[in-house]
Design an enzyme around this catalytic site. Sequence first.
Site, PDB file in Angstrom:
ATOM      1  N   THR A  21       0.890  -1.156   0.000  1.00 55.76           N
ATOM      2  CA  THR A  21       0.000   0.000   0.000  1.00 55.76           C
ATOM      3  C   THR A  21       0.926   1.203   0.000  1.00 55.76           C
ATOM      4  OG1 THR A  21      -1.674  -1.269   1.192  1.00 55.76           O
ATOM      5  CG2 THR A  21      -1.805   1.124   1.407  1.00 55.76           C
TER       6      THR A  21
ATOM      7  N   THR B 218      -4.151   1.708  -2.306  1.00 54.97           N
ATOM      8  CA  THR B 218      -3.597   0.363  -2.395  1.00 54.97           C
ATOM      9  C   THR B 218      -4.185  -0.426  -3.553  1.00 54.97           C
ATOM     10  OG1 THR B 218      -3.178  -1.640  -1.083  1.00 54.97           O
ATOM     11  CG2 THR B 218      -5.349  -0.646  -0.869  1.00 54.97           C
TER      12      THR B 218
ATOM     13  N   ASN C 192      -3.763  -3.747  -2.681  1.00 57.66           N
ATOM     14  CA  ASN C 192      -3.696  -4.832  -1.710  1.00 57.66           C
ATOM     15  C   ASN C 192      -2.329  -5.498  -1.726  1.00 57.66           C
ATOM     16  OD1 ASN C 192      -4.736  -6.265   0.472  1.00 57.66           O
ATOM     17  ND2 ASN C 192      -5.462  -7.938  -0.803  1.00 57.66           N
TER      18      ASN C 192
ATOM     19  N   ASP D  24      -9.660  -9.203   1.102  1.00 56.66           N
ATOM     20  CA  ASP D  24      -9.912  -8.491   2.359  1.00 56.66           C
ATOM     21  C   ASP D  24     -11.308  -8.754   2.913  1.00 56.66           C
ATOM     22  OD1 ASP D  24      -7.429  -7.454   2.705  1.00 56.66           O
ATOM     23  OD2 ASP D  24      -7.937  -5.401   2.193  1.00 56.66           O
TER      24      ASP D  24
ATOM     25  N   SER E   8      -7.632  -1.768   6.461  1.00 57.82           N
ATOM     26  CA  SER E   8      -6.810  -1.337   7.596  1.00 57.82           C
ATOM     27  C   SER E   8      -6.207   0.047   7.374  1.00 57.82           C
ATOM     28  CB  SER E   8      -5.677  -2.341   7.846  1.00 57.82           C
ATOM     29  OG  SER E   8      -6.192  -3.600   8.225  1.00 57.82           O
TER      30      SER E   8
ATOM     31  N   GLY F 280       1.093  -1.304   5.029  1.00 55.77           N
ATOM     32  CA  GLY F 280       1.515  -2.387   5.911  1.00 55.77           C
ATOM     33  C   GLY F 280       0.447  -3.381   6.279  1.00 55.77           C
ATOM     34  N   GLY F 281      -0.653  -3.489   5.524  1.00 54.13           N
ATOM     35  CA  GLY F 281      -1.686  -4.462   5.877  1.00 54.13           C
ATOM     36  C   GLY F 281      -2.263  -4.157   7.240  1.00 54.13           C
TER      37      GLY F 281
END
Length: 577
Positions: free
Chosen positions: A374, A392, A394, A416, A446, A465-466
Amino acid sequence: MKPRALGWLLIAFLSTPAAWAADAASGTAQHPPGAAIASGHKLATDAGMQILAEGGNAFDAAVAVSSTLGVVEPISSGLGGGGLFLLHDAKSGDDLFLDGREYAPAAATPEKYLDKDGKLDRDRAQNGPWSAGIPGLPALLVDLAAKHGRLPLKQSLQPAIRIAREGFPGYPRMARGYRQRMDVMRRYPGTREVYERNGKPIAEGDVFKQPELAHTLELLAEKGFDGFYRGETAKKLIAGVKQAGGHWTEDELAAYAVKQRTPISFDYHDWKITTAPPTSSGGIALAQMLQILEPYDLQKMDAAHRVHLVVESMRRAFRDRTFFLGDPDFTAIPQAVLTSRDYAQGLRATIHPDRATPSDLLSGKETPLEDEETTHFSIIDGEGNRVAGTQTVNLLYGSGLIPKGTGVLLNDEMDDFALKPGTPNAFGVMGFEANAPKPGKRMLSSMTPTFMESADQVAVLGTPGGTRIITMVLLGILGYDAGLGAQEVAALPRYHHQWLPDVIEAEPGAITAETAQALEAMGHKVVGAGGGTLGSSHPWGNLQTVAWDKKTNTLSAGSDPRNPVGSGEVSLAGPSN
């Protein structure tokens, strides 16, 4: 981790005397002395500064930065993905949140993601046409320019169009990422045509040109929404998805709409925190974690007890994320309860000061309740407008699919969703009905673009960073609260806990071996500590932050030192500290 030397920062001086006006009563400045931009790539930061110099505001600059990041960081974002933007309008004083998240096409029902044994088909969830949601970033750029910008969309997109057409030098992360995803990306002719030359994948130093993407951007610039979601581009996208075995419709593309939502706002110590509401899970989690932690004097604690309490706040917030959060247009979210101080006080009461709470002791059943890949940029302009934008596709290079003739790399955001209830996704988090896919529904994110404001300071921050995005922003807020500067905040060591799996993940060196030993004596399991000999073998994140000190009327910016030199870039226009 030590911040790297800042000799590569681009600093320009474009201030005007009016920018130095101060409120005589308070001793604080009314407006910043110039502008500051921090983004994940020098060319994107330069694009934003160019648009500011041409008379644009922070929102015009955001269009330029966002679209350019989509060109030069295809590993992380682009027109085939989505974004969440937090805005502050200095004139009105309003904070706005624009939700440009992707949504599920009607054909993407849960059963489409199960194999013959009823297990989650991870290849279909993360690769190719079925992994892609309907993109939202193009509509977000159109909306941002039309409703908040000062310049026409066509002007703000020019840097991205030029760079896509003329090319830029490939860099190591981009070339390495393609090699990692090559088996998937080579499945699709449209992708091979963009990323390979004479059968060889793009390499570091190659001039990477994207003429088809430049054409797609030109159509967006000329025709706005219709230039992407209807007409030539839409037809090519639908044909490319169909050719690869998926199914989108013209109506689904044409029906896309950016959602304006109310940001989450709460106080922490002397700061007002303004952050992302659902479809982001980050804002609710931040409110929970910070309100749990607020009574503690973290700075006076030894490292082990400080990490212990922060981790316990993370554990509880991520547990609630699993069961309660989803698209607010489809899911009844108990937001008022989850973000309340009373609820945080109740969670705090369950924390033992010297012992870890095993995650299996926090209910793992639904209960009633009354990238890495992202990218993020932060902007403040000379009027005080500001943007925190996270966007992003993903995972690494998204779905890997570029429909022929578009240059648009599609996302793989369907992963997601809770495609199979109770089964973890690529980031190890799971979900249930609140985040199950439905036609037109947006998947939980997130991404956590955030503002901080006190009597004498403003900060803008965010990161990729997820699921670690949320905890990195948390640590960034705690860093500013402890008195750190922007670059120190960007360089802070990082650790993370997300309820399940029940481990503390740490960057190499983020937690010393001695502290890890003390945490393990409390009942925690730590991976990645003591110099990186366990667990995570590399740093994570790419935090970008800008700050305005209203007392000294100076700007500062921090770009994550984990990025290779020349990739992340900050720019200050006007006097800086």
